[in-house]
Design a protein around this motif. Sequence first.
Motif, PDB file in Angstrom:
ATOM      1  N   VAL A 171       0.839  -1.204   0.000  1.00 42.57           N
ATOM      2  CA  VAL A 171       0.000   0.000   0.000  1.00 42.57           C
ATOM      3  C   VAL A 171       0.875   1.256   0.000  1.00 42.57           C
ATOM      4  O   VAL A 171       0.575   2.244  -0.698  1.00 42.57           O
ATOM      5  CB  VAL A 171      -0.940  -0.002   1.216  1.00 42.57           C
ATOM      6  CG1 VAL A 171      -1.665   1.338   1.353  1.00 42.57           C
ATOM      7  CG2 VAL A 171      -1.956  -1.136   1.102  1.00 42.57           C
ATOM      8  N   VAL A 253       0.889   3.615   7.895  1.00 43.40           N
ATOM      9  CA  VAL A 253      -0.044   2.717   7.204  1.00 43.40           C
ATOM     10  C   VAL A 253      -0.108   1.370   7.921  1.00 43.40           C
ATOM     11  O   VAL A 253      -1.195   0.821   8.158  1.00 43.40           O
ATOM     12  CB  VAL A 253       0.391   2.517   5.732  1.00 43.40           C
ATOM     13  CG1 VAL A 253      -0.371   1.362   5.095  1.00 43.40           C
ATOM     14  CG2 VAL A 253       0.141   3.802   4.940  1.00 43.40           C
ATOM     15  N   ASP A 257      -3.295  -0.400  10.332  1.00 44.09           N
ATOM     16  CA  ASP A 257      -3.991  -1.652  10.028  1.00 44.09           C
ATOM     17  C   ASP A 257      -3.831  -2.704  11.117  1.00 44.09           C
ATOM     18  O   ASP A 257      -4.574  -3.676  11.156  1.00 44.09           O
ATOM     19  CB  ASP A 257      -3.471  -2.222   8.696  1.00 44.09           C
ATOM     20  CG  ASP A 257      -3.887  -1.365   7.512  1.00 44.09           C
ATOM     21  OD1 ASP A 257      -4.890  -0.637   7.650  1.00 44.09           O
ATOM     22  OD2 ASP A 257      -3.216  -1.413   6.471  1.00 44.09           O
TER      23      ASP A 257
END
Length: 306
Positions: A171, A253, A257
């Motif tokens: 990502v 990021v 998550d």
Amino acid sequence: MGIIALAVAVAYMTKPLYDILKPKFGRTYGAIICLLGIVIPSLLLVVLVAEDVVTFLLSLDIENIITKVTPILNDIGYLRVDGPDVSKPFSDIWSVSKPLLNSFASQISSIPSLLMKLLFLSFMTFYFLKDGDKLTDSFLIYVPEDKKRNTALFLSEIHKALKTLFIGNAVTSVIVGIISIIGYWLIGIPNPITLGALSGILNILPVVGGWTIYVPLTVYYLLTGEIAKGILLGLFGIIFLSLAPDFAIRPRVISKDGDLHPALVLIAFLIGPLVFGIPGLAIGPIIVATVYAIHKVRRLIEKKNN
């Protein structure tokens, strides 16, 4: 072991696409499409671009470039220092970097060995995608019954951590690709979409990938007299393509998550390559995920006992 670790990393990063393809095409064809459509082209692209960049950097006369550029920067007001004050630190850095680049170039140039490694990596990635979810059950067969529950919990936590780390890395590469395209377009670099996409793909390799596009372009613009564009591109690359991905985007990021601390993310993706080389891009996260899983399972067991 390094190739197997890299195959694990590639399998995790392509698994979201595989999960989409599997219901439509089945396990085997879904894995084959992932390999032929993404994995193999991306690996070949990284190798080819890295070879060209390393060859270009090795062909540069760094001291001559600094000698020519420094007076120009002084004349237009960017620097107020003597040439030797600038050239010495750059020469020292280059004297350390050049042997590493030569070693990397020699590894890339050994085509038969490289092709064998890529072939083995592709096969391992295929089987990890296709049968990876069966590995836990196969392993648990050999675990004593009284240890089976905790072992299953441990393997589950490793899987969650690896999934978070590697998918978060993918990502991050997409985000960096978008930032690169916008930045190159605003600065006025030709083919911003192509170069930005390359920057995103290469940023899968932390530390290494960030500078492989903007550094040669910066050197080119400085040498051709486009000083303002070269300096602007260099600053943009250092801040947004080298520092931001490794120290801000990727940790944020991944920690968003999952519950991995940003410091663990930095250790996984920065220390691993420094210690183990290219395989460290996968070995580092695997070690961090294992230590993290041990810690988390131990806390869960202690909490349950109390």
